[in-house]
Design an enzyme around this catalytic site. Structure first.
Site, mmCIF file in Angstrom:
data_model
loop_
_atom_site.group_PDB
_atom_site.id
_atom_site.type_symbol
_atom_site.label_atom_id
_atom_site.label_comp_id
_atom_site.label_asym_id
_atom_site.label_seq_id
_atom_site.Cartn_x
_atom_site.Cartn_y
_atom_site.Cartn_z
ATOM 1 N N LYS A 85 0.869 -1.184 0.000
ATOM 2 C CA LYS A 85 0.000 0.000 0.000
ATOM 3 C C LYS A 85 0.900 1.226 0.000
ATOM 4 C CE LYS A 85 -4.417 1.145 0.253
ATOM 5 N NZ LYS A 85 -5.625 0.493 -0.280
ATOM 6 N N ASP A 110 -7.045 4.512 -4.356
ATOM 7 C CA ASP A 110 -7.698 4.364 -3.049
ATOM 8 C C ASP A 110 -8.298 5.746 -2.775
ATOM 9 O OD1 ASP A 110 -7.908 2.436 -0.568
ATOM 10 O OD2 ASP A 110 -7.349 4.352 0.306
HETATM 11 P P1 NDP Z 1 -12.857 7.987 -2.529
HETATM 12 O O1 NDP Z 1 -11.782 8.996 -2.328
HETATM 13 O O2 NDP Z 1 -13.420 7.794 -3.887
HETATM 14 O O3 NDP Z 1 -14.084 8.293 -1.556
HETATM 15 C C1 NDP Z 1 -13.911 8.353 -0.183
HETATM 16 C C2 NDP Z 1 -15.200 8.847 0.425
HETATM 17 O O4 NDP Z 1 -15.129 8.753 1.829
HETATM 18 C C3 NDP Z 1 -15.474 10.302 0.118
HETATM 19 O O5 NDP Z 1 -16.855 10.527 0.084
HETATM 20 C C4 NDP Z 1 -14.823 11.001 1.294
HETATM 21 O O6 NDP Z 1 -15.323 12.306 1.548
HETATM 22 C C5 NDP Z 1 -15.176 10.061 2.418
HETATM 23 N N1 NDP Z 1 -14.160 10.175 3.464
HETATM 24 C C6 NDP Z 1 -12.844 9.887 3.367
HETATM 25 N N2 NDP Z 1 -12.209 10.138 4.513
HETATM 26 C C7 NDP Z 1 -13.165 10.619 5.341
HETATM 27 C C8 NDP Z 1 -13.138 11.049 6.686
HETATM 28 N N3 NDP Z 1 -12.005 11.050 7.415
HETATM 29 N N4 NDP Z 1 -14.316 11.453 7.237
HETATM 30 C C9 NDP Z 1 -15.466 11.450 6.510
HETATM 31 N N5 NDP Z 1 -15.538 11.049 5.235
HETATM 32 C C10 NDP Z 1 -14.408 10.638 4.674
HETATM 33 O O7 NDP Z 1 -12.269 6.628 -1.934
HETATM 34 P P2 NDP Z 1 -12.760 5.131 -2.179
HETATM 35 O O8 NDP Z 1 -14.228 5.109 -2.389
HETATM 36 O O9 NDP Z 1 -11.860 4.541 -3.184
HETATM 37 O O10 NDP Z 1 -12.387 4.459 -0.785
HETATM 38 C C11 NDP Z 1 -13.303 4.384 0.307
HETATM 39 C C12 NDP Z 1 -12.881 3.282 1.254
HETATM 40 O O11 NDP Z 1 -12.873 2.022 0.547
HETATM 41 C C13 NDP Z 1 -11.475 3.418 1.854
HETATM 42 O O12 NDP Z 1 -11.472 2.847 3.142
HETATM 43 C C14 NDP Z 1 -10.628 2.546 0.926
HETATM 44 O O13 NDP Z 1 -9.433 2.111 1.545
HETATM 45 C C15 NDP Z 1 -11.595 1.400 0.679
HETATM 46 N N6 NDP Z 1 -11.328 0.588 -0.500
HETATM 47 C C16 NDP Z 1 -11.263 1.155 -1.741
HETATM 48 C C17 NDP Z 1 -11.057 0.365 -2.849
HETATM 49 C C18 NDP Z 1 -11.108 0.906 -4.236
HETATM 50 O O14 NDP Z 1 -11.126 0.098 -5.185
HETATM 51 N N7 NDP Z 1 -11.182 2.201 -4.443
HETATM 52 C C19 NDP Z 1 -10.797 -1.087 -2.706
HETATM 53 C C20 NDP Z 1 -10.967 -1.600 -1.373
HETATM 54 C C21 NDP Z 1 -11.198 -0.762 -0.307
HETATM 55 P P3 NDP Z 1 -14.455 13.603 1.138
HETATM 56 O O15 NDP Z 1 -14.464 13.616 -0.361
HETATM 57 O O16 NDP Z 1 -15.168 14.737 1.739
HETATM 58 O O17 NDP Z 1 -13.094 13.391 1.715
#
Ligand code: NDP
Length: 445
Positions: free
Chosen positions: A126, A166
């Site tokens: 990662k 991510d």
């Molecule tokens: P994105 O950046 O596309 O979306 C993340 C979302 O979560 C946004 O809406 C963001 O809001 C919100 N968010 C992030 N951090 C915070 C926080 N501290 N408090 C409140 N809201 C928060 O990321 P992903 O959708 O890719 O990832 C989401 C989760 O899924 C993570 O845990 C990631 O590790 C996991 N994941 C992702 C994969 C992938 O293929 N993308 C695969 C497996 C797991 P804002 O925009 O306001 O920050």
């Protein structure tokens, strides 16, 4: 915990005292491995536990770049190459202000087990940076990505380490990163990154894969009780890549998803989230969930980022780590939530997981439920190697098959070790055995 496992954990604590998320992830895995270690004395003889908690390599580097006002900015870049025993290191890059070494290590550690569960021949790693793309211009994001890749390029490769996206790293960032890699390598190595654009080596259904896979996993859990998503009310947190496609697939399967969120607030939409509108706002306009409310009369904006007090049947946390604590979990239990499947990595605190257990809530940890993203990245690597592009339906069929297979693997392992229905123990035990057996076969390294 048994004494030997406890000693391993104490060493991890003393070596990594200021990395709470990493310690949390390690503790959760070690805690469930007691029956596995008891059944396999050879693992202890080979120091498997002692080795598996220590990354093979950790890289930290300076990322200097120039903002639109001509000022020099400096961020910190990370790549933790945790385990290559099952294949090249594989795992995403996260760009978020909260990223530090401990966060990257927790994600890398989880990735080792998740990737093992996919059966796709990929190791775990990662990376990321404390760079926050919010509010930055495209040119600033590009200059940052170019600087980040200038250092990262020497550590990655199709057979060495294959990063992906991510939080904060989507198609735009992968494009800039790949462009810079190609300049440095003087070679079009499509297999060096996944999550690429369709026009130059990406896979159909990769953007959808994590969210879709999480929903298929939840559907499989419900099926063990003769139930399905049809007619269920579902909570989703986040509004990024994983959340968007979890909402879409859940609604295709007959559920109504009533919430989304971001770091500025949350939305309650009892009529069901309008996915086309969500995508327009988030993917095209790079807007906030408040913009969704402005354009959707059935929706209301909620201050605070949590959605867990909204009455529902199912929760799919898809935002970030530790977003559900014991208080949230107790409210969910009281409100009738019967299933939690994690789209995000480690979104439930250990105390929240205790509440799920006591309340009889079915619970699938992220390393099993959200493995569809990395599994489809592995499918992207296969397509790149064969210079092919499979149809959307072909990729989704393979994804669904992989998710059902992970689901069954978890259940079988849980049953075998005397904890039927325990997806945490099942996921950890099955993945650990696979990694540990390969470590035994490859000798002390
Ligand atoms: P994105 O950046 O596309 O979306 C993340 C979302 O979560 C946004 O809406 C963001 O809001 C919100 N968010 C992030 N951090 C915070 C926080 N501290 N408090 C409140 N809201 C928060 O990321 P992903 O959708 O890719 O990832 C989401 C989760 O899924 C993570 O845990 C990631 O590790 C996991 N994941 C992702 C994969 C992938 O293929 N993308 C695969 C497996 C797991 P804002 O925009 O306001 O920050």
């Amino acid at each position: 915990m048994d004494q030997r496992i406890e000693r391993v954990y104490e060493t991890v604590v003393s070596r990594n005292p200021v990395e709470p998320e990493f310690l949390q992830a390690v503790h959760e895995v070690l805690e469930s491995l007691e029956p596995v270690i008891a059944a396999h004395p050879e693992y202890a003889d080979q120091g498997i536990l002692e080795r598996i908690v220590e990354p093979e390599r950790q890289i930290i580097f300076r990322v200097p770049w120039v903002d639109d006002d001509g000022r020099v900015q400096v961020n910190r870049g990370f790549r933790v190459q945790f385990s290559s025993v099952l294949g090249p290191y594989k795992g995403g890059l996260r760009f978020h202000s909260s990223v530090d070494l401990g966060i990257v290590k927790f994600l890398g550690f989880e990735q080792v087990f998740k990737n093992a569960l996919t059966g796709q021949g990929i190791g775990g790693g990662k990376g990321g940076s404390d760079f926050d793309p919010h509010g930055k211009s495209d040119m600033e994001v590009m200059r940052f990505c170019q600087s980040f890749m200038t250092e990262l390029a020497r550590h990655i490769g199709e057979h060495t380490d294959v990063p992906a996206g991510d939080i904060g790293v989507g198609a735009r960032e992968i494009g800039y990163l790949f462009g810079q890699y190609k300049r440095l390598a003087n070679s079009f190595d499509a297999g060096v990154l996944t999550g690429k654009s369709l026009a130059w080596g990406g896979s159909l259904a990769r953007p959808e894969a994590t969210g879709y896979g999480t929903v298929i996993f939840a559907q499989a859990m419900l099926a063990t009780r003769g139930d399905s998503l049809e007619g269920k009310k579902v909570l989703v947190s986040g509004s990024g890549n994983v959340a968007t496609y979890a909402v879409q697939r859940a609604q295709e399967l007959g559920a109504t998803v009533v919430s989304i969120s971001d770091s500025s607030g949350a939305v309650y939409d009892p009529a069901g989230i309008d996915v086309a509108l969500l995508r327009q706002i988030k993917e095209v306009q790079r807007g906030r969930v408040s913009d969704y409310v402005a354009q959707r009369s059935s929706a209301e904006f909620r201050s605070g980022t949590k959605v867990w007090d909204i009455p529902a049947d199912i929760a799919l946390p898809c935002a970030t780590q530790n977003e559900i604590n014991d208080h949230d979990a107790s409210i969910m239990a009281r409100n009738g939530v019967t299933l939690v499947a994690e789209g995000a990595n480690m979104p439930s605190t250990p105390e929240a997981i205790d509440v799920y257990r006591k309340a009889g809530i079915m619970y699938a940890p992220g390393k099993a439920a959200n493995a569809g993203g990395v599994a489809t990245s592995a499918l992207e690597m296969q397509q790149n190697a064969a210079r092919q592009q499979w149809s959307f339906d072909t990729v989704v069929q393979k994804l669904d098959h992989i998710m059902l297979s992970i689901h069954n693997t978890c259940l079988e392992a849980a049953e075998m070790y005397g904890h039927p229905g325990d997806y945490v123990l099942g996921a950890n035990a099955a993945a650990f055995e696979k990694v540990a057996d390969a470590m035994v076969e490859q000798g002390i390294c």
